[in-house]
Design a protein around this motif. Structure first.
Motif, mmCIF file in Angstrom:
data_model
loop_
_atom_site.group_PDB
_atom_site.id
_atom_site.type_symbol
_atom_site.label_atom_id
_atom_site.label_comp_id
_atom_site.label_asym_id
_atom_site.label_seq_id
_atom_site.Cartn_x
_atom_site.Cartn_y
_atom_site.Cartn_z
ATOM 1 N N SER A 176 -38.853 30.851 2.728
ATOM 2 C CA SER A 176 -38.301 30.804 1.371
ATOM 3 C C SER A 176 -37.388 31.994 1.077
ATOM 4 N N ALA A 177 -37.405 32.999 1.953
ATOM 5 C CA ALA A 177 -36.612 34.204 1.710
ATOM 6 C C ALA A 177 -35.363 34.301 2.580
ATOM 7 N N VAL A 178 -35.166 33.349 3.500
ATOM 8 C CA VAL A 178 -34.037 33.447 4.416
ATOM 9 C C VAL A 178 -33.139 32.218 4.314
ATOM 10 N N ARG A 179 -32.019 32.279 5.039
ATOM 11 C CA ARG A 179 -31.044 31.181 5.026
ATOM 12 C C ARG A 179 -31.500 30.031 5.922
ATOM 13 N N ASP A 180 -30.907 28.869 5.733
ATOM 14 C CA ASP A 180 -31.215 27.710 6.571
ATOM 15 C C ASP A 180 -30.792 27.928 8.020
ATOM 16 N N SER A 181 -29.778 28.748 8.243
ATOM 17 C CA SER A 181 -29.287 28.982 9.604
ATOM 18 C C SER A 181 -30.156 29.971 10.382
ATOM 19 N N ASP A 182 -31.066 30.665 9.725
ATOM 20 C CA ASP A 182 -31.955 31.607 10.397
ATOM 21 C C ASP A 182 -33.085 30.842 11.088
ATOM 22 N N VAL A 183 -33.545 31.359 12.225
ATOM 23 C CA VAL A 183 -34.517 30.647 13.055
ATOM 24 C C VAL A 183 -35.808 31.451 13.124
ATOM 25 N N LEU A 184 -36.891 30.872 12.601
ATOM 26 C CA LEU A 184 -38.212 31.493 12.637
ATOM 27 C C LEU A 184 -39.036 30.818 13.721
ATOM 28 N N ALA A 185 -39.672 31.639 14.581
ATOM 29 C CA ALA A 185 -40.505 31.100 15.650
ATOM 30 C C ALA A 185 -41.832 31.835 15.684
#
Length: 170
Positions: free
Chosen positions: A102-111
């Motif tokens: 909820s705090a980052v952009r859609d283009s950022d990738v969380l793994a």
């Protein structure tokens, strides 16, 4: 199945006739369906992250661009692990994932890397942007209304559990 000819009758079809190739194809299809996302959280798997990060490193080197990597983890979870049920630990992971996404952009990738550790890839982001994202993530985690009640229900003070973020920039 195979087409019949006068010299060769049709072999049996259906579940009794399984070939190794068909079994491998089904296995590959199952991996493709579940291989990108971690089944417990909405984060990507580390295998997918490695592929995306490799492409991002190549792109950054080729076009002289920047990107940032954040390491995110729950500090203090090891000390309270014996008092925390698997369901509560799963809910904590989901809270962390939701707070980060909820705090980052859609283009950022969380793994999800390990049980309580995550990597966040921030394409086209320098140091100031990475620090701003880190600040937003920590603020979202601290503002979670569910966290204190989840921990006090099992006798844990919320001060014993913190979200920590490390920052690296390419």
């Amino acid at each position: 199945c195979i087409r019949a000819s006068p010299a060769r009758p049709l072999p049996p079809c259906g579940p009794s006739r399984r070939t190794p190739a068909l079994a491998r194809a089904r296995k590959v299809a199952a991996i493709a369906r579940t291989g990108l996302k971690d089944p417990e959280t909405s984060a990507y798997t580390f295998a997918y992250f490695g592929d995306v990060a490799g492409r991002e490193i190549d792109r950054a080197a080729r076009h002289n661009r920047r990107f940032a990597l954040l390491t995110i983890g729950l500090e203090g979870i090891g000390e309270i692990a014996e008092r925390v049920s698997p369901d509560l630990r799963l809910n904590l992971r989901r809270l962390v994932t939701d707070a980060v996404l909820s705090a980052v952009r859609d283009s950022d990738v969380l793994a999800r890397v390990e049980d309580d550790e995550f990597y966040l890839l921030l394409p086209e982001t320098g140091l100031l942007g990475a620090l701003a994202a880190r600040r937003r993530i920590l603020a979202r985690f601290e503002s979670l209304a569910e966290l204190p009640s989840m921990l006090t229900d099992v006798g844990i003070l919320d001060a014993q559990l913190d979200l920590v973020c490390g920052v690296a920039v390419y």
